[in-house]
Write a protein that holds these residues in place. Structure first.
Motif, short mmCIF file in Angstrom:
data_model
loop_
_atom_site.label_atom_id
_atom_site.label_comp_id
_atom_site.label_asym_id
_atom_site.label_seq_id
_atom_site.Cartn_x
_atom_site.Cartn_y
_atom_site.Cartn_z
N PRO A 23 0.80 -1.23 0.00
CA PRO A 23 0.00 0.00 0.00
C PRO A 23 0.84 1.28 0.00
O PRO A 23 0.51 2.24 -0.70
CB PRO A 23 -0.84 -0.11 1.27
N ARG A 24 1.92 1.30 0.77
CA ARG A 24 2.76 2.51 0.80
C ARG A 24 3.34 2.81 -0.58
O ARG A 24 3.36 3.96 -1.03
CB ARG A 24 3.89 2.36 1.83
N ALA A 25 3.79 1.79 -1.28
CA ALA A 25 4.34 1.98 -2.63
C ALA A 25 3.25 2.47 -3.59
O ALA A 25 3.51 3.30 -4.46
CB ALA A 25 4.97 0.70 -3.13
N GLN A 26 2.02 1.98 -3.42
CA GLN A 26 0.93 2.44 -4.27
C GLN A 26 0.66 3.93 -4.06
O GLN A 26 0.45 4.67 -5.02
CB GLN A 26 -0.34 1.64 -3.98
N VAL A 27 0.69 4.37 -2.81
CA VAL A 27 0.48 5.79 -2.50
C VAL A 27 1.61 6.62 -3.09
O VAL A 27 1.37 7.67 -3.71
CB VAL A 27 0.35 6.02 -0.98
N ILE A 28 2.83 6.17 -2.91
CA ILE A 28 3.99 6.90 -3.45
C ILE A 28 3.88 7.00 -4.97
O ILE A 28 4.13 8.05 -5.55
CB ILE A 28 5.31 6.23 -3.02
N ARG A 29 3.49 5.91 -5.62
CA ARG A 29 3.34 5.94 -7.08
C ARG A 29 2.32 7.00 -7.51
O ARG A 29 2.56 7.74 -8.46
CB ARG A 29 2.88 4.57 -7.58
N VAL A 30 1.20 7.05 -6.83
CA VAL A 30 0.17 8.03 -7.20
C VAL A 30 0.67 9.45 -6.97
O VAL A 30 0.44 10.34 -7.80
CB VAL A 30 -1.15 7.75 -6.44
N LEU A 31 1.38 9.67 -5.87
CA LEU A 31 1.95 11.01 -5.64
C LEU A 31 2.91 11.39 -6.76
O LEU A 31 2.86 12.51 -7.29
CB LEU A 31 2.68 11.04 -4.29
N MET A 32 3.76 10.46 -7.15
CA MET A 32 4.70 10.73 -8.23
C MET A 32 3.98 10.88 -9.57
O MET A 32 4.35 11.72 -10.39
CB MET A 32 5.75 9.62 -8.30
N ASP A 33 2.94 10.08 -9.79
CA ASP A 33 2.13 10.23 -11.02
C ASP A 33 1.57 11.64 -11.13
O ASP A 33 1.61 12.26 -12.20
CB ASP A 33 0.95 9.24 -11.02
N GLU A 34 1.01 12.13 -10.05
CA GLU A 34 0.37 13.44 -10.09
C GLU A 34 1.38 14.58 -10.18
O GLU A 34 1.14 15.59 -10.84
CB GLU A 34 -0.59 13.62 -8.92
N LEU A 35 2.54 14.41 -9.55
CA LEU A 35 3.61 15.40 -9.74
C LEU A 35 4.07 15.40 -11.20
O LEU A 35 4.32 16.46 -11.78
CB LEU A 35 4.78 15.13 -8.79
N THR A 36 4.17 14.22 -11.78
CA THR A 36 4.56 14.11 -13.19
C THR A 36 3.52 14.76 -14.09
O THR A 36 3.85 15.46 -15.04
CB THR A 36 4.77 12.64 -13.57
N ARG A 37 2.24 14.54 -13.78
CA ARG A 37 1.16 15.17 -14.56
C ARG A 37 1.28 16.70 -14.47
O ARG A 37 1.17 17.40 -15.47
CB ARG A 37 -0.21 14.72 -14.04
N LEU A 38 1.51 17.20 -13.27
CA LEU A 38 1.67 18.65 -13.10
C LEU A 38 2.86 19.18 -13.90
O LEU A 38 2.76 20.20 -14.59
CB LEU A 38 1.83 19.01 -11.62
N ALA A 39 3.99 18.49 -13.83
CA ALA A 39 5.18 18.93 -14.56
C ALA A 39 4.92 18.91 -16.07
O ALA A 39 5.30 19.84 -16.79
CB ALA A 39 6.38 18.05 -14.21
N SER A 40 4.26 17.87 -16.53
CA SER A 40 3.95 17.76 -17.95
C SER A 40 3.00 18.87 -18.40
O SER A 40 3.21 19.50 -19.44
CB SER A 40 3.30 16.39 -18.22
N HIS A 41 1.97 19.11 -17.62
CA HIS A 41 1.01 20.16 -17.97
C HIS A 41 1.64 21.55 -17.86
O HIS A 41 1.26 22.45 -18.61
CB HIS A 41 -0.23 20.06 -17.10
N GLU A 42 2.58 21.73 -16.96
CA GLU A 42 3.29 23.01 -16.87
C GLU A 42 4.07 23.26 -18.16
O GLU A 42 4.04 24.36 -18.71
CB GLU A 42 4.27 23.02 -15.68
#
Length: 188
Positions: A12-31
């Motif tokens: 579960p911890r790795a799943q949460v970390i993945r989602v956090l990194m996914d959303e940071l990546t989405r933000l960076a990409s959209h920026e």
């Protein structure tokens, strides 16, 4: 796919970390998209604003996994290693900065009449054509078609995360723009 095939249960911890990194990546990409798109339409200033926030995200990525642009952090079974001890602090600082700056995006671009005249009623794609052409992501959602994989086929902990799928029905370039801006806010 590899994890399903090998019947690997991601902690579960790795799943949460993945989602956090996914959303940071989405933000960076959209920026990157926001700054380059505005520059393509003749507005140079937003490019600098976008990269200011994007650099903060890239710094978090680099400190977490050693890479600024090419993530090698997510691996079958979880993540390469636990998050950096500064991760939580740096993400909170970034979010605080981003929330202060999003109004600048609207002021510089979204509400700009010149920008709107170059985006509205341009590149219209009906919902039927968007599906027929195989459009995806913000282009498809900008035509009003619900298609967010994170909602329909949630992976990691996306099924437990409260967020709205951003849809616009205009079908034009401005609608796709509004979808991406909305997605940035949902990622926060």
């Amino acid at each position: 796919c590899v994890e399903k095939g090998m019947q690997i249960e991601v902690p579960p911890r790795a799943q949460v970390i993945r989602v956090l990194m996914d959303e940071l990546t989405r933000l960076a990409s959209h920026e990157l998209w926001w700054g380059a798109m505005a520059m393509d339409l003749g507005a140079f200033t937003p490019f600098f604003h976008a990269f200011r926030e994007r650099e903060s995200i890239n710094d978090i990525m680099e400190e977490t996994c050693g890479a600024r642009l090419t993530m090698n952090y997510m691996v079958p079974g979880g993540v390469l290693e636990d998050i950096h001890p500064n991760f939580q602090h740096r993400v909170k600082e970034f979010l605080k900065l981003y929330k202060q700056k999003i109004s600048e995006y609207d002021e510089l671009v979204t509400g700009n009449i010149i920008f709107q005249s170059r985006m509205k009623n341009v590149g219209y794609i009906s919902p039927e054509d968007a599906i027929s052409y195989g459009c995806s992501g913000p282009t498809l959602r900008g035509s009003g078609v619900s298609c967010d994989v994170r909602k329909y086929y949630p992976y990691d902990v996306y099924g437990q995360v409260g967020f709205d799928e951003v849809l616009q029905t205009g079908g034009d370039s401005f609608a796709s723009y509004l979808v991406r801006i909305g997605e940035m806010n949902q990622s926060v």
